[in-house]
Design an enzyme around this catalytic site. Structure first.
Site, PDB file in Angstrom:
ATOM      1  N   GLU A  11       5.666   1.060  -6.336  1.00 34.74           N
ATOM      2  CA  GLU A  11       5.677   1.043  -7.798  1.00 34.74           C
ATOM      3  C   GLU A  11       6.934   1.677  -8.388  1.00 34.74           C
ATOM      4  O   GLU A  11       6.868   2.681  -9.102  1.00 34.74           O
ATOM      5  CB  GLU A  11       4.426   1.728  -8.350  1.00 34.74           C
ATOM      6  N   ASN A  41       0.153  -4.164  -6.474  1.00 29.84           N
ATOM      7  CA  ASN A  41      -0.839  -3.193  -6.932  1.00 29.84           C
ATOM      8  C   ASN A  41      -1.371  -3.667  -8.275  1.00 29.84           C
ATOM      9  O   ASN A  41      -0.589  -3.906  -9.205  1.00 29.84           O
ATOM     10  CB  ASN A  41      -0.234  -1.802  -7.088  1.00 29.84           C
ATOM     11  N   ARG A  86      -2.727   2.183   4.928  1.00 30.57           N
ATOM     12  CA  ARG A  86      -1.448   2.343   4.232  1.00 30.57           C
ATOM     13  C   ARG A  86      -1.335   3.788   3.749  1.00 30.57           C
ATOM     14  O   ARG A  86      -2.128   4.238   2.924  1.00 30.57           O
ATOM     15  CB  ARG A  86      -1.382   1.370   3.055  1.00 30.57           C
ATOM     16  N   HIS A 117       6.530   7.230  -2.310  1.00 29.56           N
ATOM     17  CA  HIS A 117       5.450   7.158  -3.288  1.00 29.56           C
ATOM     18  C   HIS A 117       5.614   8.323  -4.257  1.00 29.56           C
ATOM     19  O   HIS A 117       4.739   9.170  -4.397  1.00 29.56           O
ATOM     20  CB  HIS A 117       4.090   7.172  -2.595  1.00 29.56           C
ATOM     21  N   TYR A 120      -4.658  -3.142 -11.222  1.00 28.09           N
ATOM     22  CA  TYR A 120      -5.854  -2.453 -11.704  1.00 28.09           C
ATOM     23  C   TYR A 120      -6.447  -3.126 -12.946  1.00 28.09           C
ATOM     24  O   TYR A 120      -7.656  -3.252 -13.061  1.00 28.09           O
ATOM     25  CB  TYR A 120      -5.534  -0.987 -12.009  1.00 28.09           C
ATOM     26  N   GLU A 179      -2.804  -2.155  -3.439  1.00 28.21           N
ATOM     27  CA  GLU A 179      -3.696  -1.219  -4.133  1.00 28.21           C
ATOM     28  C   GLU A 179      -4.577  -2.008  -5.082  1.00 28.21           C
ATOM     29  O   GLU A 179      -4.095  -2.872  -5.810  1.00 28.21           O
ATOM     30  CB  GLU A 179      -2.932  -0.168  -4.954  1.00 28.21           C
TER      31      GLU A 179
END
Length: 467
Positions: free
Chosen positions: A176, A305, A87, A131, A307, A371
């Protein structure tokens, strides 16, 4: 012997589906460099990074990981890893420097060469159109708070589909959009650095509109077999207690952090509570008839995504805040447990929670982890090795959470590890390392870390051994 000379073990405790997509991911401004070559013009991140005090140590993406000149080396690294998919994002100002009009041939040629190299290596290219590197000229004309930017994005999407549609089968419109809108125009910690709640909310809407218009442009130019997706950084939000004020805090963050995108894109509507929460900022009159229907363009998958989770309670946040309409009602509480070099809590359960939520709220929508990864203070030891056991533990826990979600019925089709390379980490400059390949920024030497070898083994065996 393949996959960074991985020696696979005979047994697998957690096996993933046979056609599960194993990938890694990067972003153009973070790795490409060549910021002023072959017709590329400044993006908002070029301007922002040159503004004193905005990026740690005054770092810029002028050189980054020099991927523009080291494409072949980086594709060879991916081939050795054994990834099935890669990606990457396309730098809008590299192919359409002013955000309007015809494309620059040399810019298109770079991405043609990248996709050709990937295909020759047996790696499926996955292209992200945006992005965060908006052409500066479009920002000067108003940026994402300005409606016209959404139409310029659709034109750009059509250009890229025409150029790469015969090579790229999977396309992501936006990465995002929450960060682009609320960190860029709300808190100002990302480019372009504005601090205006109304601008942030307008940007969020116009990003939703841009997604719908861009998806339509892609569908009009791509073969019917092509996949169109959107990537969101959805927030795994937890209330500190079951007290009404804490529960309301979680609801507010969910509205402005998650449902501001999920509801328009999947249901063609604005969340009613979000409209109430933000009434002191805007009456949402910038939303025109037909906008929400356009935003709800059909998708083939949703990228996630993730985290770390967020814990919230009743209170107030510092200003300027990215949480338009919520900052006077919400405070963020440090989550317990280990933390990464970004000071983000490590909690893989949050990823499982998100995937199960989406299983229930968006039945029939395939999910892809686009991600997931962690920054740690990596360094090459005297023998040249880069040991990163904390990252391996993080990745193992999160892949186990994905597997648990699969067992619980979530339709997860793939996992893209962030990131292939150490890179320019936005406002942190080069001070944070997310890569599974170490980059010596002085020499641009690439060194696979222990986590790269571990991930190669996971891919080779199709799952986690001894988990």
């Amino acid at each position: 012997m393949t996959a960074l000379d991985a020696r696979t073990e005979p047994t697998t405790t957690l096996r993933f589906p046979e056609r599960f997509r194993w990938g890694t991911a990067t972003a153009a401004y973070q790795i490409e460099g060549a910021a002023a070559e072959d017709g590329r013009t400044p993006s908002i991140w070029d301007t922002f990074s040159r503004t004193p005090g905005k990026v740690r140590n005054g770092d810029t993406g002028d050189i980054a990981a020099d991927h523009y000149h080291r494409l072949d080396e980086d594709v060879a690294l991916m081939r050795r890893l054994g990834v099935t998919d890669y990606r990457f994002s396309i730098a809008w100002p590299r192919v359409q420097p002013t955000g309007r009009g015809p494309a620059v041939r040399k810019g298109l040629d770079f991405y043609r060469r990248l996709t050709d190299s990937l295909l020759e290596a047996g790696i499926r290219p996955v292209a992200t159109l945006y992005h965060w590197d908006l052409p500066q000229e479009l920002e000067d004309a108003g940026g994402w708070p300005h409606r016209e930017t959404a139409y310029r994005f659709a034109e750009y999407a059509g250009i890229m589909a025409d150029a790469l549609g015969d090579r790229v089968a999977t396309w992501t419109t936006l990465n995002e959009p929450w960060c682009a809108a609320f960190l860029g125009y709300g808190s100002g910690v990302h480019a372009p650095g504005r601090t205006d709640d109304l601008a942030a909310l307008r940007a969020a809407h116009h990003l939703n509109l841009a997604h719908g218009l861009g998806a339509r442009a892609l569908r009009g130019a791509l073969p019917g077999s092509a996949e169109v997706s959107l990537t969101l950084n959805l927030h795994a939000v937890r209330a500190l207690t079951r007290a009404p004020g804490d529960l309301d805090a979680a609801r507010r963050i969910d509205a402005v952090g998650n449902r501001i995108f999920l509801d328009p894109v999947f249901h063609g509507r604005l969340p009613e509570d979000l409209v109430r929460d933000t009434a002191a900022v805007t009456d949402w009159s910038f939303v025109r008839d037909g906008d929400l229907e356009t935003a709800a363009a059909p998708l083939d998958s949703l990228g996630i995504n993730y985290y770390s989770p967020s814990v919230v309670a009743a209170g107030s946040s510092e200003s300027p805040s990215p949480w338009a309409g919520a900052e006077r009602h919400v405070r963020f509480v440090p989550a317990p447990g280990p933390r990464t070099a970004m000071d983000w809590p490590v909690d893989a359960d949050g990823l499982h929670e998100l995937l199960v939520r989406l299983r229930d709220e968006l039945p029939g929508v395939p999910l892809v982890i686009t991600e997931n990864g962690a920054a740690y203070d990596d360094y090459a030891d005297p023998s040249g090795n880069v040991k990163d056991p904390e990252r391996v533990a993080y990745l193992r826990a999160h892949l186990a959470a994905v597997h648990r979600a699969l067992e619980d019925g979530a339709d997860v089709r793939g996992y893209f590890l962030w990131s292939l390379l150490d890179n320019f980490e936005w406002a942190y400059g080069y001070s944070k390392r997310f890569g599974i390949v170490h980059v010596d920024f002085a020499t641009q030497r690439r060194t696979p870390k222990d986590s790269a070898r571990w991930y190669a083994e996971v891919i080779a065996r199709g799952g986690l051994a001894g988990a």
